[in-house]
Design a protein around this motif. Structure first.
Motif, PDB file in Angstrom:
ATOM      1  N   ARG A   4       3.780  -7.824 -10.259  1.00 39.51           N
ATOM      2  CA  ARG A   4       2.525  -7.715  -9.842  1.00 39.51           C
ATOM      3  C   ARG A   4       2.434  -8.775  -8.563  1.00 39.51           C
ATOM      4  O   ARG A   4       1.891  -8.698  -7.657  1.00 39.51           O
ATOM      5  CB  ARG A   4       1.624  -8.113 -10.766  1.00 39.51           C
ATOM      6  N   ASP A   6       4.608 -10.235  -6.878  1.00 43.31           N
ATOM      7  CA  ASP A   6       5.483  -9.626  -5.870  1.00 43.31           C
ATOM      8  C   ASP A   6       4.714  -8.602  -4.761  1.00 43.31           C
ATOM      9  O   ASP A   6       4.375  -8.667  -3.786  1.00 43.31           O
ATOM     10  CB  ASP A   6       6.828  -9.113  -5.912  1.00 43.31           C
ATOM     11  N   TRP A   7       3.975  -7.851  -5.731  1.00 40.67           N
ATOM     12  CA  TRP A   7       3.312  -6.978  -5.047  1.00 40.67           C
ATOM     13  C   TRP A   7       2.236  -7.344  -4.136  1.00 40.67           C
ATOM     14  O   TRP A   7       2.077  -6.947  -3.170  1.00 40.67           O
ATOM     15  CB  TRP A   7       2.894  -6.017  -6.439  1.00 40.67           C
ATOM     16  N   HIS A  11       2.121  -6.861  -0.293  1.00 38.26           N
ATOM     17  CA  HIS A  11       1.056  -6.290   0.452  1.00 38.26           C
ATOM     18  C   HIS A  11       0.428  -7.287   1.313  1.00 38.26           C
ATOM     19  O   HIS A  11       0.154  -6.884   2.357  1.00 38.26           O
ATOM     20  CB  HIS A  11      -0.035  -5.922  -0.726  1.00 38.26           C
ATOM     21  N   ALA A  37      -9.638  -1.675   0.741  1.00 41.48           N
ATOM     22  CA  ALA A  37     -10.312  -0.636  -0.351  1.00 41.48           C
ATOM     23  C   ALA A  37      -9.183   0.184  -0.733  1.00 41.48           C
ATOM     24  O   ALA A  37      -8.954   0.620  -1.932  1.00 41.48           O
ATOM     25  CB  ALA A  37     -11.280   0.420   0.459  1.00 41.48           C
ATOM     26  N   GLU A  38      -8.015   0.316   0.030  1.00 41.88           N
ATOM     27  CA  GLU A  38      -6.929   1.353  -0.573  1.00 41.88           C
ATOM     28  C   GLU A  38      -6.081   0.665  -1.508  1.00 41.88           C
ATOM     29  O   GLU A  38      -5.620   0.847  -2.470  1.00 41.88           O
ATOM     30  CB  GLU A  38      -6.066   1.777   0.613  1.00 41.88           C
ATOM     31  N   GLU A  41      -8.415   0.334  -4.582  1.00 40.46           N
ATOM     32  CA  GLU A  41      -8.913   1.384  -4.964  1.00 40.46           C
ATOM     33  C   GLU A  41     -10.527   1.298  -5.071  1.00 40.46           C
ATOM     34  O   GLU A  41     -10.778   1.662  -6.119  1.00 40.46           O
ATOM     35  CB  GLU A  41      -8.297   2.296  -6.217  1.00 40.46           C
ATOM     36  N   ALA A  42     -10.849   0.401  -4.097  1.00 46.57           N
ATOM     37  CA  ALA A  42     -12.567   0.092  -4.318  1.00 46.57           C
ATOM     38  C   ALA A  42     -13.164   1.080  -3.455  1.00 46.57           C
ATOM     39  O   ALA A  42     -12.660   1.509  -2.441  1.00 46.57           O
ATOM     40  CB  ALA A  42     -12.533  -1.311  -4.051  1.00 46.57           C
ATOM     41  N   ARG A 107     -16.128  -1.892  -6.883  1.00 47.54           N
ATOM     42  CA  ARG A 107     -15.562  -0.659  -7.412  1.00 47.54           C
ATOM     43  C   ARG A 107     -16.330  -0.050  -8.510  1.00 47.54           C
ATOM     44  O   ARG A 107     -16.719  -0.901  -9.391  1.00 47.54           O
ATOM     45  CB  ARG A 107     -14.086  -1.141  -7.764  1.00 47.54           C
ATOM     46  N   GLU A 110     -14.171   0.751 -13.025  1.00 49.25           N
ATOM     47  CA  GLU A 110     -13.364  -0.353 -13.608  1.00 49.25           C
ATOM     48  C   GLU A 110     -13.781  -1.449 -12.909  1.00 49.25           C
ATOM     49  O   GLU A 110     -13.711  -1.761 -11.837  1.00 49.25           O
ATOM     50  CB  GLU A 110     -11.891  -0.075 -13.750  1.00 49.25           C
ATOM     51  N   THR A 113      -9.635  -6.754 -11.647  1.00 49.76           N
ATOM     52  CA  THR A 113      -8.795  -7.734 -12.501  1.00 49.76           C
ATOM     53  C   THR A 113      -8.601  -8.850 -11.730  1.00 49.76           C
ATOM     54  O   THR A 113      -9.025  -9.107 -10.472  1.00 49.76           O
ATOM     55  CB  THR A 113      -7.427  -7.229 -12.597  1.00 49.76           C
ATOM     56  N   GLU A 116      -6.279  -8.705  -8.909  1.00 45.18           N
ATOM     57  CA  GLU A 116      -6.955  -8.237  -7.538  1.00 45.18           C
ATOM     58  C   GLU A 116      -7.499  -9.041  -6.886  1.00 45.18           C
ATOM     59  O   GLU A 116      -7.860  -9.051  -5.748  1.00 45.18           O
ATOM     60  CB  GLU A 116      -7.537  -6.696  -8.306  1.00 45.18           C
TER      61      GLU A 116
END
Lengths: 766, 400
Positions: A4, A6-7, A11, A37-38, A41-42, A107, A110, A113, A116
């Motif tokens: 995560r 790393d992610w 990004h 947004a991408e 996923e908002a 969003r 959900e 987090t 995020e």
């Protein structure tokens, strides 16, 4: 570090790389908003600078709820409405160092987090930095490029103005159009850094084909290739068809024009003349990255306008030149036939005589007058008359050499001037002309035949134009006098005669007042009974000096001069009066009528019927007492006046007889159409009876024709008993001639007795 | 007052407000085929929308003329396919016409050709028709796009920028019978290329969307460490192609022959990590020189991805799940019609027998309602977030 972490780092790295690639603030922000947004996923992400919503995704276009976003940005609200999902908690991420700049994220479905949220904060930071940097760079870049741009613009402008000024000088100094066009293509290529400049102009004669008017940087055989290419091809064609400028950069197609090798950039604009598209001006460049700015396009437009100026100018000059030339032409030429008029003819004759003075040689002048054209005009109408004149003019044109002149002087008078022609040559030409003119002339579905009287006069060194013209005129009149449809060469004797003719007309005018006109009457007998049924009134002129003048000596003059009207009227009145007087004296004459000759000319007088009616009325005669003799040409004419008069006369009850039958051009249809009472066989045919089988056949035919149509037939000029016998044998009804009686000054049975009419009975086999 | 139980009867008054019909023809004559299919599809009056899925072998203008001869001026969208689907089964060289109508629907269509490579603008322009439908309780945007043009995620972004979060986007990319050369899109009378066509549908009844692919994750997730445009250069810091071939145990010919690689890749896509499952990305090929993997759409750098695999069983299971998900939104009412957008890759996995079974599954779920669809070069389904472009997926649209 978990996947995560790393992610989000990866990004972020990707995010930074992307965002810094945008050239300006707004697009960097838009890109960032989308990535955010991408990434999470908002549905909704927005960036606000103060109260300015810089960018937002997730709302339908045009429905960004600015107020709601501002409320969330300022912390006054904790939620945003996600379309289709209702209010959702909103995350607010401020930019470092700029508290009024925020990114908002909401969003549905959900909550975000922690990871995020952290990631998004990182994004916000990156975005803020990037935006600041962009801003800085942008303003500096702008400043520098602004200066550079201004400088270049000024330089370019002055170069352009210099060129345009030169062009205008060329145009106002009336430089040849081609020079102007070449200056345009040169200037265009130079100023626009173009390797190629091409000016195409549409061909006036061939629609859809453009020709090369001027070019720079093209091979010499370009002209041919241009001609072979359809006009609509390429951007030149497009500019012309759509009447607008066409600009292309890095065109994906290899070919711009069929005749132009591939270019990186090109632009073309239409060229106009008098408001219409007449061509195109094209420039093309090989330089990589060449782009034509709006300043460049303006420059091209200016050059194109100057081409239009030059073309308009040329067109105007051409127009003026043509107008002047047209006016000159009109001044020297006859409008109807486009032949030279009198002025030009005289000038040509002068020139010819000058040449003759210098080099010797004779000049022939032919005066051509169309016989009885006036009566044709009157009976067929003026528009038909014009057709005749035009056809005559065409035929004359075809008859002469290029060095000769054909001119129309007036009315139905033409003149032909032949250089280096003596009497023999002139006679040949005159004969040729006479033959050509006598060919029937088509008038719609009908034909008419016009003969011509031609007068020829020959001049040489020392002759004067005026004299020659006058002499030819005199000769022409002589031809008319001698019966028309002939050629006469001028000789001295003619002059005398002409002068006589002028005298004749002069005297004739006074003849009526001076009571110099007389009527003689020639009896007409019925072959069956030998009785006189009518007398023909024949006019004579008792001239104080010349003695008794026959009709041939003055009737033509009367007709040409219009004196025929008063004379004709006098003849009618006098004939009726004398017959009435004779009848009063001798009641046995009550069945005898008087026949009066009417000329074709008289039929053009709409008052003719009134004149006849008056003549009868004043004399107190019934209409049956009068018979009118008319020539065949009256029947031929379809002119309203003549036809109407004939019908009216017939309706009156007077007799109608066709004189000199067989010598004119009667149409049998007209013979049938107009109810005449009799035909008079011309004396020429009667003369051949007993000697000439053809004349015999003709007389027989006329008798037969007349009887079939219900007409009586009268033979004129009966002079021998043999002729009389033949006529009787052929069934002719009436006869007139010296055998029976010559014309006598009065109407009276007593006179006839002395002439020998009574002796006719044995002759006629009684 | 007792509540009246609404019968699940097709002749329910509310249902009569809307009708959906499907017709198919395999006639060789384009005009005839269009007319026959359109006639069979028009099962009611006031046709609101005509949707055409057809083989690219037809003379398309003639086909459209034949259809419009029956449907008149009713809005029309459509596209060429890699195979047509109807309740009776899948077919090629045919045309399937779907018609829907009645006062319960409000429809407007739009179309835009991509200019200067700007796919996003075309996507945006096509869905502007959304503003022209009546306000109805339920809405959906149906999109058909030229998948050979470029990154179709751009189509979705463009559409989203106009439609916003409230309207689901559903649809697919046109095909050309697996030639991968040129596809066509239909809008009204027009036959377009490089275009996006859209139908905005407003309905009084609910609309459901189901999205499933049927691929399984293989192994651990990987970080996309380097990617750009439609290319993944490295995974977990290693050349992507090498990782791909190793992890999946690809046979030797796949390592060298591009055709063999494409065949292998068709059943071994990449799955991008998404909140709502994996977004499948079709591996179209590989660059054997720089060792990168090629895709039809963007694979974002920094994302997590899995290799995936599948078989007919997993694909068919996905079919059932997608239908179930779509029908769930209808609240127990039977659908008026089902539309299916099915990736050719899945067809490739299923084979002839599997395809028949899949269509039967869908028909069963439809429970007698008309079914239409086609095999696509990419699928569109956005119900959450902003992303909505899928590969090797089945998207089912259920109209209530």
């Amino acid at each position: 570090m978990t996947a995560r972490d790393d992610w989000s780092v990866e990004h972020l790295a990707e995010f930074l790389a992307r965002v810094s690639a945008y050239p300006d603030e707004r697009s960097a922000v838009a890109g960032a908003v989308e990535r955010a947004a991408e990434a999470v996923e908002a549905e909704i992400v927005a960036v606000l600078f103060g109260h300015d919503v810089v960018c937002a995704v997730g709302y339908p276009r045009g429905s960004v709820p600015e107020q709601e976003l501002i409320e969330a940005a300022t912390g006054r609200s904790l939620s945003l409405t996600v379309p289709g999902a209702g209010p959702q908690p909103v995350l607010v991420i401020p930019f470092d160092g700029a508290p009024d700049r925020v990114m908002l994220v909401a969003r549905a479905h959900e909550p975000l987090t922690t990871e995020e949220v952290t990631f998004l904060r990182g994004m916000g930071r990156v975005l803020a930095l990037t935006v600041d940097l962009l801003h800085l760079v942008a303003s500096e870049r702008q400043q520098a490029s602004e200066n550079a741009r201004l400088l270049v613009a000024v330089q370019e402008r002055s170069a352009l103005f210099e060129r345009l000024f030169q062009l205008q000088r060329l145009i106002s100094h009336r430089a040849p159009t081609q020079d102007v066009l070449d200056a345009v293509t040169e200037g265009t290529a130079d100023l626009l850094r173009a390797s190629v400049a091409v000016l195409l102009l549409l061909d006036d004669r061939e629609p859809g084909v453009a020709r090369l008017a001027s070019s720079v940087g093209m091979p010499p055989d370009l002209g041919e290739r241009v001609r072979e290419t359809p006009m609509a091809a390429g951007i030149s064609g497009q500019a012309m068809m759509e009447d607008r400028m066409v600009v292309i950069h890095d065109h994906p197609l290899d070919v711009v024009e069929g005749w132009l090798p591939p270019r990186r950039a090109a632009m073309a604009t239409p060229v106009h003349r008098e408001g219409r598209v007449v061509g195109s001006l094209l420039v093309a460049s090989d330089r990589p990255g060449e782009r034509y700015t709006s300043a460049d396009q303006d420059a091209l437009l200016s050059f194109a306008e100057h081409v239009s100026l030059a073309l308009n100018d040329a067109a105007a000059i051409e127009g003026t030149r043509r107008a002047i030339s047209d006016a000159l032409h009109r001044a020297n030429h006859d409008a109807l036939t486009d032949l030279p008029n009198r002025t030009l003819a005289v000038d040509r004759l002068d020139q010819a005589l000058l040449r003759s003075n210098r080099a010797g040689g004779e000049v022939a002048v032919l005066f051509i007058d169309l016989d009885r054209f006036k009566s044709v005009n009157d009976s067929l109408g003026h528009s038909m008359g014009d057709v005749v004149l035009v056809q005559v003019a065409d035929r004359l044109r075809g008859m002469v050499r290029a060095t000769d002149t054909v001119a129309r002087l007036a009315g139905d008078e033409f003149v032909v001037i032949c250089e280096n022609s003596g009497p023999r040559e002139a006679a040949r030409v005159a004969s040729k002309i006479a033959n050509a003119l006598v060919e029937p002339i088509r008038l719609g579905s009908r034909h008419t035949v016009i003969t011509s009287s031609i007068g020829v006069a020959i001049g040489g060194p020392g002759s004067r134009a005026e004299d020659l013209l006058r002499d030819a005129d005199v000769a022409m009149y002589r031809a008319k006098e001698l019966g028309r449809a002939r050629i006469e060469q001028f000789d001295e004797a003619m002059r005398v005669r002409t002068l006589e003719r002028i005298d004749v007309e002069h005297d004739l005018r006074q003849a009526l007042q001076a009571h110099e006109l007389r009527l003689h009457f020639q009896p007409v007998v019925a072959l069956a009974t030998g009785r006189v049924t009518a007398v023909e009134a024949l006019v004579r002129w008792q001239h104080p000096e010349r003695g008794l003048v026959m009709p041939a000596g003055f009737v033509p003059v009367a007709e040409d001069s219009g004196l025929i009207f008063p004379i004709g009227q006098w003849v009618l009145n006098e004939s009726c009066a004398q017959l009435a007087a004779a009848r009063r004296q001798d009641p046995s004459l009550r069945n005898v009528a008087v026949a009066v000759n009417l000329s074709t000319r008289q039929f053009s007088d709409p008052g003719l019927v009134d004149i006849v009616t008056n003549a009868l009325g004043q004399a107190g005669l019934p209409p049956t007492a009068l018979c009118l003799e008319i020539t065949e040409s009256v029947l031929m004419g379809e002119a309203e006046t003549a036809a109407q008069s004939l019908c009216d006369l017939k309706a009156l009850g007077v007799g109608l007889v066709i004189d000199d039958f067989g010598t004119g051009y009667s149409s049998l249809a007209y013979l049938k159409r107009f109810p005449v009472d009799g035909l008079k066989i011309d004396r020429a045919f009667v003369a051949g009876l007993g000697e000439n089988s053809e004349d015999e056949a003709i007389v027989a035919a006329i008798v037969s024709l007349g009887h079939v149509l219900g007409h009586s037939v009268v033979a004129e000029g009966v002079e021998t008993p043999e002729q009389m016998r033949r006529l009787q044998g052929l069934g002719c009804d009436f006869a007139q001639g010296y055998l029976i009686s010559k014309p006598l000054p009065t109407i009276g049975a007593a006179d006839w007795a002395s002439t020998g009419i009574e002796q006719l009975a044995p002759v006629m086999g009684r | 007052m007792g509540a009246k139980v609404l019968p699940l009867d097709r002749t329910d008054a509310a249902t009569l407000q809307r009708w959906v019909g499907v017709g198919r023809s395999s006639s060789a004559d384009a005009f005839q085929a269009g007319a026959d299919a359109a006639r069979a599809a028009t099962t009611g009056s006031q046709t609101r929308l005509v949707i055409v899925f057809c083989s690219d072998h037809y003379d398309l203008p003639e086909l459209v003329r034949g259809i419009r001869g029956v449907t008149g001026e009713a809005p029309l969208i459509g596209c060429t396919t890699a195979g047509e689907i109807a309740a009776a089964g899948a077919s090629d060289a045919s045309v399937v016409v779907t018609a829907l109508g009645g006062p319960g629907f409000s429809v407007a269509t739009g179309g835009a050709v991509v200019r200067d490579g700007c796919i996003r603008d075309a996507g945006a322009e096509a869905v502007e028709c959304l503003s022209r439908i009546d306000q109805r309780e339920h809405q959906v945007l149906l999109l058909l796009s030229d998948g050979l043009m470029g990154d179709q995620q751009e189509t979705v972004r463009g559409a989203y920028s106009v439609a916003g979060a409230a309207v689901p986007l559903v649809g697919g990319c046109a095909g050309d019978g697996l030639k991968m050369t040129a596809t066509w899109q239909l809008h009204g009378d027009e036959v377009l290329q490089h275009a996006v066509v859209a139908a905005a549908i407003g309905s009084d009844a609910p609309i459901g969307v189901g999205v499933r692919h049927g691929w399984r994750k293989v192994g651990e997730p990987m970080l996309v460490t380097s990617s750009g445009a439609n290319r993944v250069k490295s995974l977990e810091g290693q050349p992507a192609l090498d990782v791909y071939l190793a992890r999946l145990g690809a046979p030797p010919e796949v390592h060298a022959d591009p055709a063999a690689f494409t065949r292998f890749a068709m059943t071994h896509p990449l799955g991008l990590s998404r909140r709502s499952g994996e977004e499948v990305r079709f591996v179209t090929g590989a660059d054997f020189d720089d060792r990168s993997l090629l895709f039809v759409a963007e694979v974002p750098q920094g994302g997590l991805a899995w290799f995936m695999e599948g078989d007919d069983a997993s694909v068919l299971t996905a079919t059932e799940d997608a239908c179930t998900e779509a029908l769930a939104a209808l609240g127990g009412r039977p659908p008026a019609g089902l539309l299916a957008f099915d990736c050719i890759a899945r067809k490739g996995v299923l084979g002839e027998g599997g395809v028949r079974e899949e269509v039967n599954h869908i028909a069963r779920f439809a429970d007698g309602a008309p079914v239409a669809g086609f095999y696509t070069y990419g699928e569109i389904a956005r119900t959450r977030g902003v992303s909505g472009f899928h590969n090797q997926t089945l998207v089912v649209l259920a109209l209530g």
